[in-house]
Write an enzyme that holds these catalytic residues in place. Structure first.
Site, PDB file in Angstrom:
ATOM      1  N   GLU A 263       0.777  -1.225   0.000  1.00 25.92           N
ATOM      2  CA  GLU A 263       0.000   0.000   0.000  1.00 25.92           C
ATOM      3  C   GLU A 263       0.817   1.288   0.000  1.00 25.92           C
ATOM      4  OE1 GLU A 263      -3.248   0.289  -0.328  1.00 25.92           O
ATOM      5  OE2 GLU A 263      -3.596  -1.874  -0.390  1.00 25.92           O
TER       6      GLU A 263
ATOM      7  N   SER B 161     -52.485 -32.498  32.444  1.00 27.18           N
ATOM      8  CA  SER B 161     -52.397 -32.901  33.847  1.00 27.18           C
ATOM      9  C   SER B 161     -51.185 -32.338  34.571  1.00 27.18           C
ATOM     10  CB  SER B 161     -52.382 -34.434  33.949  1.00 27.18           C
ATOM     11  OG  SER B 161     -53.607 -34.976  33.520  1.00 27.18           O
TER      12      SER B 161
END
Length: 823
Positions: free
Chosen positions: A90, A469
């Site tokens: 870069e 139940s």
């Protein structure tokens, strides 16, 4: 000669004039643009977007959320080979220039002039890229470029070179949602920065130029060319020698997508955390680097995952094979590459591997699997695959493999506990599970369905299903508070009630087996889950009283029908709500709020939140002042922050200001909790939950639940350490099939979980509270009996209930016997 000197002088004047005009234009541009430029000092304290991490209680990664992958680093984390690779790719003169590269700018200007395009390469230093990344838009304009140059000068004056490079390495995009060099190293290579080879460093350094189209996963040939360019630059600049260059050039690139290593599967709970984080921490909660530690115990969650998965697969297998997931016509090309194209859209789901049948005969089929291997399936591997007819019927067992599997079938296979591949299918049935700590409501495990990627509906928290139940223990608690005892006898006989809403104008509830056993003690009635006795019991204590009473367990009154059907469990509840209700019985009568977030830390590791749940805390001095039995108070707990269930029904408890724990309110007499628990212990020892005796523990209590037409199957149970609920059913409320009771469909999930969750936990008996006593009763009438009575047994009572029985004269005892026979 004079003409030459004159021309030279004119050229000098022209050049000076041009330079002066250029500087003047640059000054004017700076004067115009400068006021609009941001202050670069903010870069000294920049907060990069970092995903939210969700951890288990023991620190294992459950999920990450956020738009980006990012792992912030400092320059001390960057090895020299990576630093030089980035600079070579870069900005080779980064450490020597003042923020801009005049030569590069000149080349860019020349290209713009000669080509007429604004999109030209070169001209941007790392400093300029930092300026663009943090402050400017990506639009290509001359104004933006000038702003970038001016900002670069400012950044160079405000920050050191290493600080600028650090920002660049953390901010740059490397493709595949990876922002920052460390996230890129983890995603592409599964490594930290110090583990990268020279070739891998060069590859990563090349990515910011073409992150989406030039990364090694999307375009390896182009990525290798870029890598070679970076290595060549490193050689030319003297950062590496020829030997290292040659070795790096020869190295194969082994990159592939390394997703974050999820260590424990808890997607439904993780999604609850994500939603709560946004609510509590704002819209940036997923990008501010928060770390949330949950209450989930990884071993408990893993046990729940395994048990629910196996139980749903077993249910699915015993109801028959619904056929191939899909079918394609295969031609003569059956090579792996060709076969793979047909299953590429089929993902692995909860361990169920997709495959396509490439050959099939009477004795064996060959399936090519998603992972690239081919496996043989014999008759044993498909023997369960009887044709599905409906949820209560299936066809005969297969005699030949080819009767089940055809060439071109897309199927699922799974490894059994011996490592053998067997035919499977994605379950149509669903399940949910929730387990929490009765001490403070901390959720230890939670599952909202078979697989989160296939259905994100969280059945553990969002569903409303009839409890069947498994709701009876709450009704029995109300009855024991109202004066009934475990020895009270109620008649198990047919009942008829007027009901204009029914075709014949009558409601005739029945037991599951459609049998009637006559007068029966309440202990036996719960053990055998007698519906008619529950209806009579509710009628005796009053529907309104029971309706108000059961809200003590944390249920919203609107969830519970205020009629006699409440006795059959028609209340619409979620599995987590059921687990919370059972926790009240497990902890001796205290209502706790389920919560799932224990701590939150910011990106710097600073603790910003810690849960402060209301606790039972029997050893706390404040609790001991209440007395060992404990009376029921009017207060209920306030949410402990990030609560899983709304406490709208509760009034806030006082918050401690002296550092002592917040106490959960007592909502149930400890003696009532103990009596109901003793009944549910018998449910497991010799009743509908007896399958749990495989755990060989004596400190378990629980209750099965099955709704009309077998639409829902439940099991809820607990010991002193954990309360848990398992549910199984179909999302469309269709039947699970004949005889699919809670003990058959849901109990195995609970057993599998408890086996692991309690593996190293010693048995802990339920403490008998003060005010509970034992007495000898007649096992038929439930009345007091002498020690020599051969038909007598020992039963638990509240002390005052024994006193009342003992105080009755013989004539009242006989009247009571007769009344019980017809009640």
């Amino acid at each position: 000669m004079r003409i030459f000197l004159r021309l030279a002088r004119y050229a000098l004047y022209l050049g000076l004039g041009g330079a002066l005009l250029g500087f003047l234009a640059l000054g004017i541009a700076y004067w115009l643009i400068s006021p609009r430029l941001p202050a670069v000092e903010s870069l000294k304290n920049v907060n990069l977007q970092v995903p939210l991490k969700v951890l288990s209680a023991d620190g294992k990664l459950m999920a990450t959320f956020g738009e980006t992958r990012r792992i912030p680093i400092t320059m001390k984390d960057v090895p020299d080979r990576l630093r030089y690779a980035v600079l070579s790719a870069e900005d080779a003169d980064f450490y020597s220039h003042s923020g801009i590269d005049f030569g590069g700018i000149a080349r860019a200007v020349w290209l713009v002039t000669t080509t007429g395009s604004k999109h030209v390469a070169g001209g941007s230093t790392i400093t300029q890229q930092v300026a663009r990344q943090f402050f400017l838009s990506p639009e290509v304009t001359y104004t933006r470029k000038l702003s970038e140059i001016f900002l670069a000068f400012r950044i160079e004056n405000a920050l050191s070179k290493d600080e600028i490079l650090e920002l660049y390495l953390n901010k740059s995009f490397f493709g595949n949602r990876a922002y920052g060099i460390a996230a890129a190293a983890e995603f592409y290579y599964g490594k930290s920065l110090d583990q990268l080879t020279l070739a891998e460093c060069a590859m990563l350094a090349s990515l910011p130029k073409f992150p989406s189209t030039g990364n090694p996963i999307s375009n390896l040939p182009r990525a290798l060319l870029r890598r070679a360019y970076v290595l060549g630059r490193m050689l030319d600049l003297g950062h590496i020698d020829k030997a290292r260059y040659d070795a790096a050039m020869a190295e194969d690139d082994l990159s592939f997508a390394h997703e974050p290593p999820i260590e424990i599967e808890a997607s439904y709970l993780a999604e609850m955390v994500r939603q709560e984080a946004i609510t509590r921490l704002g819209n940036d909660a997923l990008n501010n680097g928060y770390v949330i530690r949950t209450t989930i115990e990884s071993t408990d969650q893993a046990a729940a995952n395994q048990s629910l998965r196996e139980s749903l697969l077993n249910y699915d297998m015993r109801h028959g094979y619904r056929g191939a997931e899909a079918h394609v016509e295969l031609g003569s090309e059956r090579d792996p590459e060709h076969l793979a194209t047909h299953i590429e859209s089929h993902d692995v789901v909860s361990g169920l591997m997709p495959g396509i049948v490439s050959a099939s005969s009477e004795t064996e089929a060959i399936a090519y699997l998603k992972d690239g291997q081919s496996v043989a399936l014999d008759l044993t591997a498909v023997e369960w695959a009887r044709p599905y007819i409906d949820d209560s019927r299936h066809g005969p067992s297969p005699k030949r493999v080819s009767d089940v599997l055809k060439v071109g079938d897309i199927i699922r296979v799974v490894r059994d506990d011996k490592g053998t591949w067997r035919l499977a299918q994605l379950p149509a049935v669903q399940g949910a599970f929730a387990a929490l700590d009765p001490e403070d409501g901390a959720i230890r495990s939670l599952i909202g369905g078979f697989n989160f990627s296939r259905s994100k509906f969280n059945r553990a928290t969002q569903s409303s299903r009839s409890a069947g139940s498994s709701f009876k223990p709450f009704l029995y608690s109300a009855a024991f508070e109202h004066g009934f005892t475990p020895a009270s006898v109620v008649n198990d006989a047919p009942l008829v009630f007027p009901d204009p809403s029914r075709p014949n104008g009558l409601w005739t509830p029945s037991n599951d087996d459609n049998k009637f056993d006559g007068p029966m003690r309440l202990r036996e009635a719960l053990v055998q889950s007698k519906n008619l006795i529950s209806v009579r019991l509710l009628d005796a204590i009053g529907v309104h009283y029971a309706h108000e009473y059961v809200t003590r367990f944390g249920f919203n009154a609107q969830q519970i029908p205020e009629n006699l059907s409440m006795a059959l469990g028609t209340a619409a509840v979620s599995p987590l709500e059921m687990a919370r209700g059972y926790a009240v019985l497990a902890n001796g009568g205290f209502l706790v709020d389920p919560y799932f977030i224990a701590e939150i830390s910011d990106r710097d590791g600073k603790l910003i939140y810690r849960a402060d749940p209301a606790r039972v805390c029997r050893e706390c001095p404040q609790r001991q002042l209440e007395g060992s039995g404990g009376s029921v108070g009017s207060d209920a707990p306030s949410p402990a922050g990030f609560s899983a269930i709304s406490s709208a029904h509760a009034t806030p408890a006082a918050v401690s200001t002296d550092g002592s724990p917040r106490l959960a309110p007592r909502v149930l007499d400890a003696r009532v909790a103990y009596l109901v628990t003793s009944l549910m212990r018998d449910v497991i020892r010799r009743g509908t939950g007896s399958g749990a005796m495989v755990l060989k523990r004596n400190d378990l209590a629980g209750k099965t639940g099955t709704t009309n037409e077998y639409r829902d199957a439940w099991f809820s149970g607990f010991n002193a350490r954990i309360a848990a609920t398992a549910w199984v059913g179909f999302d469309d409320f269709s039947s699970l099939g004949s005889r699919e009771f809670g003990a058959k469909s849901a109990l195995p999930i609970w057993i599998g979980f408890m086996r692991e969750a309690l593996a190293d936990v010693p048995e802990q008996p339920f403490d008998m509270p003060a005010g509970i006593t034992t007495a000898r009763i007649d096992r038929h009438s439930g009345l007091l009996a002498s020690a020599g009575d051969a038909e007598s047994m020992i039963e638990y009572f509240k002390t005052e209930d024994v006193d009342q029985l003992a105080a009755r004269p013989d004539s009242q005892q006989e009247e009571l016997r007769e009344a019980y026979d017809v009640f």
